[in-house]
Design an enzyme around this catalytic site. Structure first.
Site, PDB file in Angstrom:
ATOM      1  CD  GLN A 101      -3.022  -0.503  -0.187  1.00 31.59           C
ATOM      2  OE1 GLN A 101      -3.135   0.662  -0.526  1.00 31.59           O
ATOM      3  NE2 GLN A 101      -3.624  -1.483  -0.820  1.00 31.59           N
ATOM      4  CB  SER A 102       4.211   1.953  -1.387  1.00 33.89           C
ATOM      5  OG  SER A 102       4.988   3.097  -1.652  1.00 33.89           O
ATOM      6  CG  ASN A 103       0.480   6.542   0.871  1.00 38.67           C
ATOM      7  OD1 ASN A 103      -0.647   6.384   0.436  1.00 38.67           O
ATOM      8  ND2 ASN A 103       0.797   6.299   2.140  1.00 38.67           N
ATOM      9  CB  CYS A 105       4.882   2.557  -5.083  1.00 36.47           C
ATOM     10  SG  CYS A 105       6.399   1.802  -4.430  1.00 36.47           S
TER      11      CYS A 105
END
Ligand SMILES: Cc1ncc(COP(=O)(O)O)c(C=O)c1O
Length: 352
Positions: A101-103, A105
């Protein structure tokens, strides 16, 4: 002249982001947090005044959730400098890494799309049956997604960079969180932006509180404060690292960032403020602290936090207020660093 004017910058963000007070939260927080009656903090919180009055305790917010790039967030500011650097080096593809859930990326994928660059992201874990939250947005933004174990991410990123190079491409790898001196420069400039806003309002800030994880946001703020000569306390609420580790990491990156800015200064861990009391069940494990903070800010002010970073940091700030860590008359600023898309991946935990 801004402190980063000599550095190449690719415009991605809607700036300046808003700065405003949180009057209803300041009033509600007494009931919600059950502050003991008679505390001086309560009296101040019960009578919030308008933005610009330095005589009352007030909570303020800096809205970097509104940077405008595909859902916004703090990485947009770092990417303005990283994408410009990639272009200056002739790159045709950017790569980075993060959690599922990387913001970071998601914003890198959006920035690459805007700049016409291909984007690869190395995510930890395995593809879920149905992508949601940031992962869904990564797909929509056209990122090429690679999966690996969490501990293998840096090695996979390096390997992928070499594979692309061998195929005749010009790759630009971006470290976790965009937290190198180039990316952190975005937060040195952000501090200068805030400095201009508070001076225009004739407001004195007593503390700036924010989520700190890979350290680039905090290092950039620290470097910016040094360059401006502004001695405002900058408190990072650690999301996943013990205090000693994060302080050392931020001090090192802030030192390298001042060099990059052409205003060299050496920071030590003792110069860096970190509170690592809110690590809870670990990275990305949402608990009562985050749930309460998310609901409270949503219902008091209509502002959405995220479950991993800002929920934890704002929960920590509320707890510090509850424990009387701030004095009456102080103006405390929470720097909202974004992350709202991840809420959709936590529907079960949030509706419990
Ligand atoms: C929403 C949000 N807030 C805060 C942070 C922490 O920023 P930094 O990694 O620069 O410490 C992140 C990092 O991914 C984030 O996504």
């Amino acid at each position: 002249m801004a402190i980063t004017d000599h550095l190449p910058r690719y415009p991605l963000a809607f700036l300046p982001t808003p700065l405003h007070s949180l009057p209803r939260l300041s009033a509600m927080v007494c009931d919600e947090l059950q502050l003991p009656p008679g505390s001086r903090a309560i009296e101040r919180l019960r009578s919030p005044r308008g933005l610009g009055t330095a005589s009352s305790f007030q909570l303020l917010i800096k809205r970097d959730d509104q940077t405008g790039l595909a859902g916004g967030g703090n990485k947009t500011r770092k990417l303005e400098f990283l994408i410009a650097d990639a272009q200056a080096k002739g790159a045709d593809v950017v790569l980075t890494t993060g959690a599922i859930q990387s913001n970071h990326c998601r914003q890198t994928a959006a920035a690459a799309a805007r700049a016409g660059l291909e984007c690869h992201v190395v995510l930890s874990g395995a593809p879920p049956p149905q992508p949601n939250g940031n992962l869904l947005l990564d797909h929509l933004l056209g990122a090429k997604i690679h999966w690996t174990a969490r501990e293998n991410r840096p090695a996979r990123l390096a390997e992928l960079t070499e594979e692309l190079r061998a195929a005749g491409r010009r790759p630009y790898p971006i470290v976790l969180g965009g937290s190198d001196p180039v990316g952190a420069s975005g937060y040195a400039l952000a501090l200068e932006e805030l400095w201009g806003q508070v001076r225009a309002l004739d407001l004195k800030l007593d503390a700036i509180v924010f989520a700190s994880s890979s350290g680039g946001t905090q290092a950039g703020l620290v470097a910016g404060a040094w360059a401006l000569g502004w001695d405002v306390p900058l408190l990072g609420i650690s999301v996943d690292e013990p205090a000693a580790d994060l302080k050392a990491q931020v001090a090192d990156l802030a030192t390298r960032t001042t060099n990059h800015l052409g205003r060299p200064h050496t920071f030590t861990a003792g110069d860096i403020r970190v509170d690592a009391e809110y690590l809870g069940g670990g990275y990305a494990v949402m608990g009562d602290l985050e749930r309460e903070a998310i609901r409270l800010l949503a219902q008091a002010e209509g502002i959405l936090l995220d479950p991993v970073y800002t929920g934890r940091a704002f929960g920590g700030l509320l707890d510090r207020i509850r424990r009387g860590a701030f004095e009456p008359g102080q103006n405390i600023l929470f720097w909202h660093t974004g992350g709202m898309p991840a809420l959709f991946a936590y529907a079960r935990e949030l509706t419990r």
